[in-house]
Enzyme design. Structure first.
Site, PDB file in Angstrom:
ATOM      1  N   TYR A  17       9.839 -65.347 -41.889  1.00 56.93           N
ATOM      2  CA  TYR A  17      10.850 -64.312 -42.123  1.00 56.93           C
ATOM      3  C   TYR A  17      12.245 -64.915 -42.233  1.00 56.93           C
ATOM      4  O   TYR A  17      13.149 -64.576 -41.480  1.00 56.93           O
ATOM      5  CB  TYR A  17      10.795 -63.261 -40.998  1.00 56.93           C
ATOM      6  CG  TYR A  17       9.567 -62.395 -41.095  1.00 56.93           C
ATOM      7  CD1 TYR A  17       9.565 -61.266 -41.900  1.00 56.93           C
ATOM      8  CD2 TYR A  17       8.398 -62.727 -40.421  1.00 56.93           C
ATOM      9  CE1 TYR A  17       8.424 -60.478 -42.026  1.00 56.93           C
ATOM     10  CE2 TYR A  17       7.259 -61.943 -40.544  1.00 56.93           C
ATOM     11  CZ  TYR A  17       7.285 -60.821 -41.348  1.00 56.93           C
ATOM     12  OH  TYR A  17       6.163 -60.054 -41.473  1.00 56.93           O
ATOM     13  N   TYR A 145       2.430 -53.852 -34.978  1.00 60.11           N
ATOM     14  CA  TYR A 145       2.405 -55.054 -35.821  1.00 60.11           C
ATOM     15  C   TYR A 145       0.985 -55.609 -35.823  1.00 60.11           C
ATOM     16  O   TYR A 145       0.407 -55.833 -34.755  1.00 60.11           O
ATOM     17  CB  TYR A 145       3.379 -56.129 -35.317  1.00 60.11           C
ATOM     18  CG  TYR A 145       3.288 -57.383 -36.163  1.00 60.11           C
ATOM     19  CD1 TYR A 145       3.911 -57.452 -37.413  1.00 60.11           C
ATOM     20  CD2 TYR A 145       2.510 -58.468 -35.756  1.00 60.11           C
ATOM     21  CE1 TYR A 145       3.778 -58.571 -38.225  1.00 60.11           C
ATOM     22  CE2 TYR A 145       2.371 -59.591 -36.562  1.00 60.11           C
ATOM     23  CZ  TYR A 145       3.011 -59.631 -37.794  1.00 60.11           C
ATOM     24  OH  TYR A 145       2.868 -60.737 -38.594  1.00 60.11           O
ATOM     25  N   ASP A 246      -6.486 -54.352 -31.622  1.00 63.06           N
ATOM     26  CA  ASP A 246      -5.915 -55.646 -31.990  1.00 63.06           C
ATOM     27  C   ASP A 246      -5.368 -56.288 -30.719  1.00 63.06           C
ATOM     28  O   ASP A 246      -4.277 -55.962 -30.265  1.00 63.06           O
ATOM     29  CB  ASP A 246      -4.810 -55.410 -33.034  1.00 63.06           C
ATOM     30  CG  ASP A 246      -4.082 -56.693 -33.413  1.00 63.06           C
ATOM     31  OD1 ASP A 246      -4.304 -57.725 -32.754  1.00 63.06           O
ATOM     32  OD2 ASP A 246      -3.274 -56.646 -34.366  1.00 63.06           O
ATOM     33  N   LYS A 275      -4.272 -65.839 -31.458  1.00 60.94           N
ATOM     34  CA  LYS A 275      -3.139 -66.453 -30.763  1.00 60.94           C
ATOM     35  C   LYS A 275      -3.505 -67.417 -29.623  1.00 60.94           C
ATOM     36  O   LYS A 275      -3.620 -68.594 -29.888  1.00 60.94           O
ATOM     37  CB  LYS A 275      -2.175 -65.359 -30.299  1.00 60.94           C
ATOM     38  CG  LYS A 275      -1.370 -64.807 -31.483  1.00 60.94           C
ATOM     39  CD  LYS A 275      -0.094 -64.123 -31.046  1.00 60.94           C
ATOM     40  CE  LYS A 275       0.878 -63.962 -32.180  1.00 60.94           C
ATOM     41  NZ  LYS A 275       0.849 -62.687 -32.887  1.00 60.94           N
TER      42      LYS A 275
HETATM   43  C1  LIG Z   1       0.539 -62.288 -34.248  1.00 63.85           C
HETATM   44  C2  LIG Z   1      -0.233 -61.047 -34.404  1.00 63.85           C
HETATM   45  C3  LIG Z   1      -1.054 -60.836 -35.526  1.00 63.85           C
HETATM   46  C4  LIG Z   1      -1.133 -61.808 -36.683  1.00 63.85           C
HETATM   47  O1  LIG Z   1      -1.654 -63.027 -36.304  1.00 63.85           O
HETATM   48  P1  LIG Z   1      -1.359 -64.345 -37.221  1.00 63.85           P
HETATM   49  O2  LIG Z   1      -2.161 -65.409 -36.559  1.00 63.85           O
HETATM   50  O3  LIG Z   1       0.112 -64.566 -37.155  1.00 63.85           O
HETATM   51  O4  LIG Z   1      -1.825 -64.026 -38.583  1.00 63.85           O
HETATM   52  C5  LIG Z   1      -1.777 -59.666 -35.583  1.00 63.85           C
HETATM   53  N1  LIG Z   1      -1.721 -58.753 -34.597  1.00 63.85           N
HETATM   54  C6  LIG Z   1      -0.957 -58.926 -33.504  1.00 63.85           C
HETATM   55  C7  LIG Z   1      -0.954 -57.893 -32.429  1.00 63.85           C
HETATM   56  C8  LIG Z   1      -0.180 -60.068 -33.366  1.00 63.85           C
HETATM   57  O5  LIG Z   1       0.601 -60.223 -32.292  1.00 63.85           O
END
Ligand SMILES: *Cc1c(COP(=O)(O)O)cnc(C)c1O
Length: 426
Positions: A17, A145, A246, A275
């Site tokens: 970004y 997100y 997620d 992550k």
């Molecule tokens: C960071 C994140 C993503 C995306 O993961 P990337 O490895 O950056 O593609 C998706 N969902 C959540 C909740 C995140 O924190």
């Protein structure tokens, strides 16, 4: 600092970004050890960001290094189509054991965004396969997100994700306001009304609801009620809609439970993790689902699940993930996260009275100061080397999710730096 390297960077390399017309000069890291980043000029910064939630055990960890080196000498990669290997088998065995009981089928992929796209595809292919062809849309919370690929982006907050820029390309999803009920509170009927109405009105066209459980991360560092999540699960069942959680940011103990859905004692139909899975060493993510969804997909028209990344189940990443999850599981992570939570609370919550602060909040190993006006990133970037702390605020949010190994004295310095940034850069 090597000026020619930095000027090349500023002219030729995109950062996340970022602008190439008016770039904020990045700090030049030479190496990292424990919770410290060392810059090219020798400055040391305490890392308050754990490299975006991922480096939970700190940098250059002997156990993770050893796992990487051992695996490197065997094979760093082989394709996963038609082949398998112990690093993937061992990792998936751990994931099936650690996630809620009903989650039994694991799809490994390269990154969090891809894991979310895979989850969305699973939901779509499931409904298509069992003959319910109208269910093609998703419901998400505002302020969420879920990633930067076009699929995952379509369920990110439509305003902060700037959906209008991509309107020809992005699927129009359904959004409901994030719940006002806070973590620790019950959800009232009024809190549930927006979700309930959307499901009641549109359930025939909805494949799944997708949430970040309990903690909305990059969309606003917002903590909400476990009861809301529990009741949302019940609404999904009532309206025959799948629930995707997620857990890419929250997984691996960040919020105080191993997975955040455990705060609500619920199980999603599909879970995404990423992550922290490799302790911040390599990119790896997983999408995990139930027997029911997998069977539905595999007994449908295609007969197979339609996805297969080149670097699927990369053995090097899987071996490191195995070691990282092993380190975490063998540690008393719950007590440790409670230690971090208590210290963040003691240091940060009093600043709620500060005239520049809108709200300060803490959950698990996450500490947030939300300021009244936006943070000046040029100023922050200049100030951080003097403070000796690495922070990466966005918008009005100055936050930390430190490596779990951070000492009490280093965490004090992180909190002091967050307060200094609040006072000097907003
Ligand atoms: C960071 C994140 C993503 C995306 O993961 P990337 O490895 O950056 O593609 C998706 N969902 C959540 C909740 C995140 O924190």
């Amino acid at each position: 600092m090597n000026q020619s390297a930095l000027s090349f960077d500023l002219q030729h390399i995109w950062h996340p970004y970022s602008s190439l017309s008016e770039p904020v000069p990045p700090l030049h890291v030479s190496h990292a050890e424990g919770v410290r980043l060392t810059l090219q000029n020798g400055d040391e910064l305490i890392d308050a960001m754990a490299s975006w939630w991922s480096a939970i055990h700190g940098y250059n960890h002997p156990v993770l290094n050893k796992a990487a080196k051992n695996q490197l000498d065997k094979m760093s990669h082989v394709m996963f189509g038609g082949l398998t290997h112990n690093p993937a088998i061992d990792l998936c065995r751990q994931l099936v054991a650690l996630t809620p009981d009903e989650l039994t089928k694991v799809f490994l992929s390269d990154s969090g965004s891809v894991a979310v796209d895979v989850a969305m595809k699973m939901a779509l292919q499931y409904w298509y396969s069992i003959g319910v062809k109208s269910k093609t849309r998703f419901v998400a919370l505002r302020g969420g997100y879920h990633g930067d690929t076009l699929g995952s982006m379509s369920v990110c907050d439509p305003d902060t994700g700037m959906h209008h820029l991509f309107s020809g390309m992005l699927t129009q999803q359904l959004f409901v306001d994030r719940p006002a009920c806070q973590f620790g509170e019950l959800a009232s009927d009024a809190d549930m009304a927006a979700l309930e109405q959307t499901l009641a009105e549109h359930h025939q066209s909805i494949a799944a609801v997708i949430f970040e459980p309990i903690v909305q991360g990059a969309g606003g560092m917002y903590f909400y009620s476990a009861d809301y999540l529990r009741r949302a699960r019940a609404l999904c069942d009532q309206y025959n809609v799948l629930l995707i959680l997620d857990e890419i940011a929250t997984g691996f103990a960040r919020s105080g439970e191993f997975f955040a859905c455990e705060h609500a004692a619920i199980c999603p139909d599909i879970m995404c993790i990423g992550k922290a899975m490799t302790g911040g060493y390599l990119s790896l993510a997983a999408t995990i689902t139930t027997d029911k969804i997998a069977t539905g997909i595999c007994e449908g028209e295609a007969g197979v699940f339609m996805h297969g990344p080149t670097f699927m189940a990369n053995p090097l990443a899987c071996a490191i993930a195995n070691a990282s999850i092993g380190l975490l599981s063998q540690s008393d992570w719950r007590t440790n996260i409670q230690r971090i939570e208590a210290q963040l609370s003691k240091n940060l919550l009093p600043i709620n009275d500060h005239p520049k602060v809108a709200n300060a909040r803490v959950l698990g190993a996450i500490g947030v100061i939300e300021t009244k006006s936006a943070v000046d990133m040029h100023k922050v970037q200049k100030l951080l080397p003097d403070l000796g702390v690495w922070l990466r605020p966005f918008g009005k949010l100055i936050y930390t999710m430190p490596p779990y190994i951070m000492s009490e004295s280093d965490l004090d310095k992180v909190c002091d730096a967050m307060i200094a940034v609040t006072e000097q850069c907003t």
